[in-house]
Design a protein around this motif. Structure first.
Motif, PDB file in Angstrom:
ATOM      1  N   GLY A   1      -3.190  -8.255  -3.221  1.00  0.00           N
ATOM      2  CA  GLY A   1      -3.362  -7.126  -2.386  1.00  0.00           C
ATOM      3  C   GLY A   1      -4.634  -6.374  -2.811  1.00  0.00           C
ATOM      4  O   GLY A   1      -5.131  -6.807  -3.493  1.00  0.00           O
ATOM      5  N   PHE A   2      -4.426  -4.996  -2.435  1.00  0.00           N
ATOM      6  CA  PHE A   2      -5.898  -4.132  -2.765  1.00  0.00           C
ATOM      7  C   PHE A   2      -5.563  -2.930  -3.591  1.00  0.00           C
ATOM      8  O   PHE A   2      -6.400  -2.508  -4.162  1.00  0.00           O
ATOM      9  CB  PHE A   2      -6.154  -3.527  -1.261  1.00  0.00           C
ATOM     10  CG  PHE A   2      -6.841  -4.435  -0.291  1.00  0.00           C
ATOM     11  CD1 PHE A   2      -6.760  -5.751  -0.428  1.00  0.00           C
ATOM     12  CD2 PHE A   2      -7.273  -3.571   0.738  1.00  0.00           C
ATOM     13  CE1 PHE A   2      -7.284  -6.449   0.516  1.00  0.00           C
ATOM     14  CE2 PHE A   2      -8.072  -4.466   1.675  1.00  0.00           C
ATOM     15  CZ  PHE A   2      -8.021  -6.018   1.513  1.00  0.00           C
ATOM     16  N   PHE A   3      -4.200  -2.875  -4.153  1.00  0.00           N
ATOM     17  CA  PHE A   3      -3.818  -1.712  -4.952  1.00  0.00           C
ATOM     18  C   PHE A   3      -3.105  -1.908  -5.980  1.00  0.00           C
ATOM     19  O   PHE A   3      -2.440  -2.675  -6.154  1.00  0.00           O
ATOM     20  CB  PHE A   3      -3.097  -0.738  -3.878  1.00  0.00           C
ATOM     21  CG  PHE A   3      -3.839  -0.636  -2.607  1.00  0.00           C
ATOM     22  CD1 PHE A   3      -4.805   0.143  -2.557  1.00  0.00           C
ATOM     23  CD2 PHE A   3      -3.268  -1.114  -1.591  1.00  0.00           C
ATOM     24  CE1 PHE A   3      -5.537   0.643  -1.400  1.00  0.00           C
ATOM     25  CE2 PHE A   3      -4.015  -1.030  -0.253  1.00  0.00           C
ATOM     26  CZ  PHE A   3      -5.193   0.036   0.022  1.00  0.00           C
ATOM     27  N   LEU A   4      -3.219  -1.044  -7.088  1.00  0.00           N
ATOM     28  CA  LEU A   4      -2.340  -0.992  -8.174  1.00  0.00           C
ATOM     29  C   LEU A   4      -2.062   0.597  -8.536  1.00  0.00           C
ATOM     30  O   LEU A   4      -2.706   1.367  -8.105  1.00  0.00           O
ATOM     31  CB  LEU A   4      -2.819  -1.755  -9.351  1.00  0.00           C
ATOM     32  CG  LEU A   4      -4.058  -1.324 -10.014  1.00  0.00           C
ATOM     33  CD1 LEU A   4      -3.924  -0.203 -10.934  1.00  0.00           C
ATOM     34  CD2 LEU A   4      -4.771  -2.424 -10.909  1.00  0.00           C
ATOM     35  N   THR A   5      -0.920   0.776  -9.071  1.00  0.00           N
ATOM     36  CA  THR A   5      -0.584   2.071  -9.546  1.00  0.00           C
ATOM     37  C   THR A   5      -0.792   2.347 -11.032  1.00  0.00           C
ATOM     38  O   THR A   5      -0.413   1.591 -11.893  1.00  0.00           O
ATOM     39  CB  THR A   5       0.822   2.543  -9.448  1.00  0.00           C
ATOM     40  OG1 THR A   5       1.303   2.019  -8.038  1.00  0.00           O
ATOM     41  CG2 THR A   5       1.398   3.846  -9.763  1.00  0.00           C
ATOM     42  N   LEU A   6      -1.680   3.498 -11.188  1.00  0.00           N
ATOM     43  CA  LEU A   6      -1.811   3.949 -12.865  1.00  0.00           C
ATOM     44  C   LEU A   6      -1.066   5.117 -13.028  1.00  0.00           C
ATOM     45  O   LEU A   6      -1.251   6.135 -12.367  1.00  0.00           O
ATOM     46  CB  LEU A   6      -3.270   4.014 -12.824  1.00  0.00           C
ATOM     47  CG  LEU A   6      -3.762   4.441 -14.124  1.00  0.00           C
ATOM     48  CD1 LEU A   6      -3.427   3.069 -15.273  1.00  0.00           C
ATOM     49  CD2 LEU A   6      -5.221   4.603 -14.219  1.00  0.00           C
TER      50      LEU A   6
ATOM     51  N   ARG B   1      -3.727   5.997  -7.284  1.00  0.00           N
ATOM     52  CA  ARG B   1      -3.709   4.724  -6.668  1.00  0.00           C
ATOM     53  C   ARG B   1      -5.234   4.121  -7.041  1.00  0.00           C
ATOM     54  O   ARG B   1      -6.184   4.881  -6.706  1.00  0.00           O
ATOM     55  CB  ARG B   1      -3.546   4.692  -5.128  1.00  0.00           C
ATOM     56  CG  ARG B   1      -3.528   3.342  -4.539  1.00  0.00           C
ATOM     57  CD  ARG B   1      -3.357   3.447  -2.991  1.00  0.00           C
ATOM     58  NE  ARG B   1      -4.769   4.028  -2.528  1.00  0.00           N
ATOM     59  CZ  ARG B   1      -5.085   3.784  -1.247  1.00  0.00           C
ATOM     60  NH1 ARG B   1      -4.102   3.279  -0.303  1.00  0.00           N
ATOM     61  NH2 ARG B   1      -6.361   4.121  -0.745  1.00  0.00           N
ATOM     62  N   LEU B   2      -5.126   3.037  -7.432  1.00  0.00           N
ATOM     63  CA  LEU B   2      -6.659   2.391  -7.523  1.00  0.00           C
ATOM     64  C   LEU B   2      -6.653   1.174  -6.566  1.00  0.00           C
ATOM     65  O   LEU B   2      -5.925   0.371  -6.500  1.00  0.00           O
ATOM     66  CB  LEU B   2      -6.897   1.683  -8.960  1.00  0.00           C
ATOM     67  CG  LEU B   2      -6.676   2.805 -10.043  1.00  0.00           C
ATOM     68  CD1 LEU B   2      -7.099   2.061 -11.499  1.00  0.00           C
ATOM     69  CD2 LEU B   2      -7.892   3.793  -9.922  1.00  0.00           C
ATOM     70  N   SER B   3      -7.649   1.176  -5.730  1.00  0.00           N
ATOM     71  CA  SER B   3      -8.338   0.021  -4.850  1.00  0.00           C
ATOM     72  C   SER B   3      -9.213  -0.584  -5.229  1.00  0.00           C
ATOM     73  O   SER B   3     -10.203  -0.326  -5.949  1.00  0.00           O
ATOM     74  CB  SER B   3      -8.526   0.806  -3.410  1.00  0.00           C
ATOM     75  OG  SER B   3      -8.899  -0.305  -2.605  1.00  0.00           O
ATOM     76  N   VAL B   4      -9.017  -2.126  -5.163  1.00  0.00           N
ATOM     77  CA  VAL B   4      -9.956  -2.946  -5.619  1.00  0.00           C
ATOM     78  C   VAL B   4     -10.800  -3.882  -4.716  1.00  0.00           C
ATOM     79  O   VAL B   4     -11.441  -4.917  -4.726  1.00  0.00           O
ATOM     80  CB  VAL B   4      -9.469  -4.031  -6.592  1.00  0.00           C
ATOM     81  CG1 VAL B   4      -8.637  -3.376  -7.645  1.00  0.00           C
ATOM     82  CG2 VAL B   4      -8.374  -4.814  -5.965  1.00  0.00           C
TER      83      VAL B   4
ATOM     84  N   ASN C   1       0.676  -0.975   0.135  1.00  0.00           N
ATOM     85  CA  ASN C   1       0.030  -0.029   0.110  1.00  0.00           C
ATOM     86  C   ASN C   1       0.897   1.320  -0.085  1.00  0.00           C
ATOM     87  O   ASN C   1       1.735   1.468   1.040  1.00  0.00           O
ATOM     88  CB  ASN C   1      -1.036  -0.125   1.248  1.00  0.00           C
ATOM     89  CG  ASN C   1      -1.709   1.299   1.262  1.00  0.00           C
ATOM     90  OD1 ASN C   1      -1.734   2.050   0.392  1.00  0.00           O
ATOM     91  ND2 ASN C   1      -2.505   1.448   2.454  1.00  0.00           N
ATOM     92  N   PRO C   2       0.975   2.106  -0.973  1.00  0.00           N
ATOM     93  CA  PRO C   2      -0.208   2.187  -2.145  1.00  0.00           C
ATOM     94  C   PRO C   2       0.322   1.613  -3.344  1.00  0.00           C
ATOM     95  O   PRO C   2      -0.574   1.576  -4.423  1.00  0.00           O
ATOM     96  CB  PRO C   2      -0.192   3.686  -2.044  1.00  0.00           C
ATOM     97  CG  PRO C   2       1.322   4.301  -1.925  1.00  0.00           C
ATOM     98  CD  PRO C   2       1.802   3.160  -0.978  1.00  0.00           C
ATOM     99  N   SER C   3       1.530   1.164  -3.705  1.00  0.00           N
ATOM    100  CA  SER C   3       1.738   0.990  -5.081  1.00  0.00           C
ATOM    101  C   SER C   3       1.375  -0.337  -5.681  1.00  0.00           C
ATOM    102  O   SER C   3       1.249  -0.441  -6.812  1.00  0.00           O
ATOM    103  CB  SER C   3       3.376   1.141  -5.245  1.00  0.00           C
ATOM    104  OG  SER C   3       4.051   0.064  -4.771  1.00  0.00           O
ATOM    105  N   GLY C   4       1.371  -1.388  -4.812  1.00  0.00           N
ATOM    106  CA  GLY C   4       0.979  -2.604  -5.138  1.00  0.00           C
ATOM    107  C   GLY C   4       2.273  -3.639  -5.469  1.00  0.00           C
ATOM    108  O   GLY C   4       2.196  -4.744  -5.944  1.00  0.00           O
TER     109      GLY C   4
END
Lengths: 440, 440
Positions: free
Chosen positions: A366-371, A410-413, A201-204
């Protein structure tokens, strides 16, 4: 006595501790405000766990299971009652269950005495920082972009963390090594390095096994501790890499544990594993866990025995295998991550993607990815996104203590349905396309 | 890479934060050790609540009552579930119930927004100190002897509190006034004064109504805040004096609330009432409670919703009247206090009492009283008392941050039976008589 000033006390914010003006808090407030202002928007912002698998009746069963366990262990009715109602030991009353579970799930083998049960992982982090950051020259390094809780906790103690920026492929030990040199040249003494090695968190991003070994070697050579925070491992699909603590042969790692994602956030139960030996001037020895416990006695006294009972019941239900409790959850999050990646692929096919300058990483869990986007992903852009396109995300710049991440989000899924994800990414694509046109 | 040092990390205690070497912790550890070493001794040391009225099944009923209350208020099944399982609002999800209860019980009339629900009163204290003690010159004054939690929390922040010593009759405003002058002469800026106005821990003293008014006037005139901690009021028999907060006409009081004695310690739920207005440079306003909430987000994130649910269920069961829940408890503690005073009277009749140089105060409530003895009531004396006479007490010197109380001890009556009290005071009398003879 009538001459006394009777105007209500008014405090100037500038006279309160600087931590109340932490920019992180303002940005988080802003994000909450946007979320409330646009209730119809699809929000990729919050990192909160999916709640569809929670069941109220389970809580009662878990607490009862723990109380039964005490009875089986020979506790009297009075002892059972006190285990729920009274103050408990400051270090926690479920330390053995936590230690057993870490052995089962994570191949981390520590004595219960090395465990401190805390009010969530955040308190574990706060206590550890308080213990280690003792002098003005003591410094904390953080892998950056980084979880806001660590910068916030450090600032409460008057410490500004030093960022070690991730590369596009994640953390690189060489960058930390360089940062350590720079810190020492500035007269500072690096005491600890904070990192989320798995599905950060946050980058994934996830640290490779090679980098894990290199980091442990570096910590031994350069004499600092690694603060490992890894809340997403056991809710991620597939096999996980070993934790830093499982690889730690010379007690360089303080492992900060969370049950917020694996059991439930409402327990507010986490822990620190701190098996480092502390020696005093006359040769007396203790564990760092003992020292954290002392500090805890002045912050929260102890962690709610009621909450600990619920957590303990869950651990008992799975013979300590938290991973086993999370097979369904991990599959759910894995599906969500796959869905978001697939939708991004569909919405931004090549060669349009490269032409536009959009790219993202592909976390395995995990919960996150970086765009990365071809424009400033700032608060103004966020308002346009929510207002014009009905989609909310988190500016990655929030997570850089010393600046950075201006063109990333940051996108959380974690808690969205597949339908939300499809609709949300379609909206996001329209937003990005219009912003890119606007930026030209 | 084989050249790397593989010796386990060893930390020197002197390199950790000074708070881990707080003398208060050593004394408390010593006391615990003595208690364990002499399990047959009658102990007047611990201040923990009597547990005979606790009932495990009640916990389940309380939690269900709160969940039913949410349903009655229109919550969906998902909202009810999330109220237990998810993260809750950082400021607390039962703020309205707490505010209602304060109005019912204490004639304290504040908006729910002025309440911050905390992990016990200790966290409320810690957050308030962090907010107010911002600069090196900011100082905290404490009525002394004082609760060790306040000195401990201040030391975590690098602040050494300034003692304002109680007289034999308790706190005197004139002494605080003099201490404020002395602080300013030393270049320090008094920001807050901490006091337990009712049945104080450790001394058992209670501040008169006149002193309460004088203290409020002094706070307004000299521009500091009063930190009021009063956990024993509603578990004490008879009518209580008004809290400082109920008398506070100009928002000079931050009221630190505890449910540990009135509901149950295992909840770890307390609160701060902080209705002071905070203004920033461009005229923006917030409440001090908002600022405490920000700090809390970096310490514990939020207070366990599960624990809050249990507390809320109890408040609902009594329509907010915590006092009503405690009529039996207050009578129990009242009987215990009367018994200990009566036994002391019997064991030390006049004129022997005066000849011996023994005296004590006569608290009308609370858990504690002060006993003055004609010898040094130190750790060595405590060991002799436990070893030779089978009775344990707390040296009052533990509670003086800057020295004092060397010939006094604290007796706690909270969880002993009448039989324990009778036997314990008889043993104590033998101990005191032998020590007095020894001292001659």
């Amino acid at each position: 006595m009538a001459l006394v000033d009777v105007a209500p006390a008014t405090l100037r914010r500038a006279e309160l501790h600087a931590s109340v003006a932490d920019p992180v808090l303002d940005t988080m407030n802003f994000l909450n405000e946007i979320t409330h202002r646009y209730p119809q928007a699809v929000s990729f912002a919050p990192g909160r766990p999916y709640d569809g698998f929670f069941d109220v009746e389970e809580i009662f069963r878990h607490i009862r299971r723990y109380l039964d366990h005490l009875v089986e262990g020979g506790a009297t009715a009075g002892e059972v009652r006190d285990a729920l109602f009274q103050y408990g030991p400051t270090g926690g009353q479920i330390r053995e269950l936590v230690a057993d579970s870490l052995r089962e799930d994570e191949n981390i083998d520590v004595r219960p005495e090395a465990v401190v049960v805390t009010v969530g992982c955040q308190e574990a982090l706060f206590l550890t920082l308080r213990a280690l950051l003792a002098r003005p020259e003591d410094s904390l390094l953080v892998s950056s972009p980084c979880y806001v809780g660590v910068t916030g906790a450090a600032r409460l103690l008057g410490v500004e963390p030093t960022s070690v920026e991730e590369s596009r492929d994640g953390f690189r030990c060489a960058d930390l090594d360089a940062a350590l040199v720079a810190e020492r040249q500035r007269g500072r003494r690096p005491r600890a390095f904070y990192v989320v090695p798995d599905h950060s968190n946050p980058s994934g991003s996830t640290m490779s096994v090679e980098e894990r070994h290199a980091l442990l070697d570096l910590a031994a050579r350069e004499d600092f501790l690694i603060l490992e925070d890894s809340p997403y491992r056991l809710v991620s699909p597939g096999r996980q890499l070993p934790t830093l603590k499982a690889l730690d042969r010379n007690r360089r790692v303080v492992h900060l544990g969370s049950y917020a994602k694996t059991l439930f956030p409402g327990a507010r139960v986490g822990f620190a594993i701190a098996d480092q030996v502390v020696v005093d001037e006359d040769g007396g020895q203790s564990l760092l866990a003992d020292e954290l416990t002392k500090i805890k006695s002045m912050v929260t006294v102890n962690t709610s025995p009621l909450s600990q009972a619920a957590v303990a019941g869950m651990l008992l239900a799975a013979d300590g295998r938290v991973s086993q409790l999370n097979t369904r959850t991990a599959a759910y999050y894995g599906d969500a991550m796959r869905a978001i990646l697939q939708r991004l692929d569909e919405c931004f096919p090549e060669p349009e993607r490269s032409a536009l300058g959009v790219r993202w990483n592909e976390p395995a869990g995990g919960f996150f990815l970086t765009l990365d986007v071809p424009f400033a992903a700032d608060n103004a852009a966020l308002v346009r996104s929510a207002e014009n396109n009905g989609v909310i995300w988190t500016p990655m710049s929030y997570f850089y203590p010393q600046g950075g991440g201006e063109r990333s989000l940051r996108l959380s899924v974690s808690y969205l349905t597949q339908a939300d994800i499809a609709e949300g990414i379609a909206r996001l694509a329209r937003f990005i396309t219009s912003e890119a046109a606007r930026a030209r």
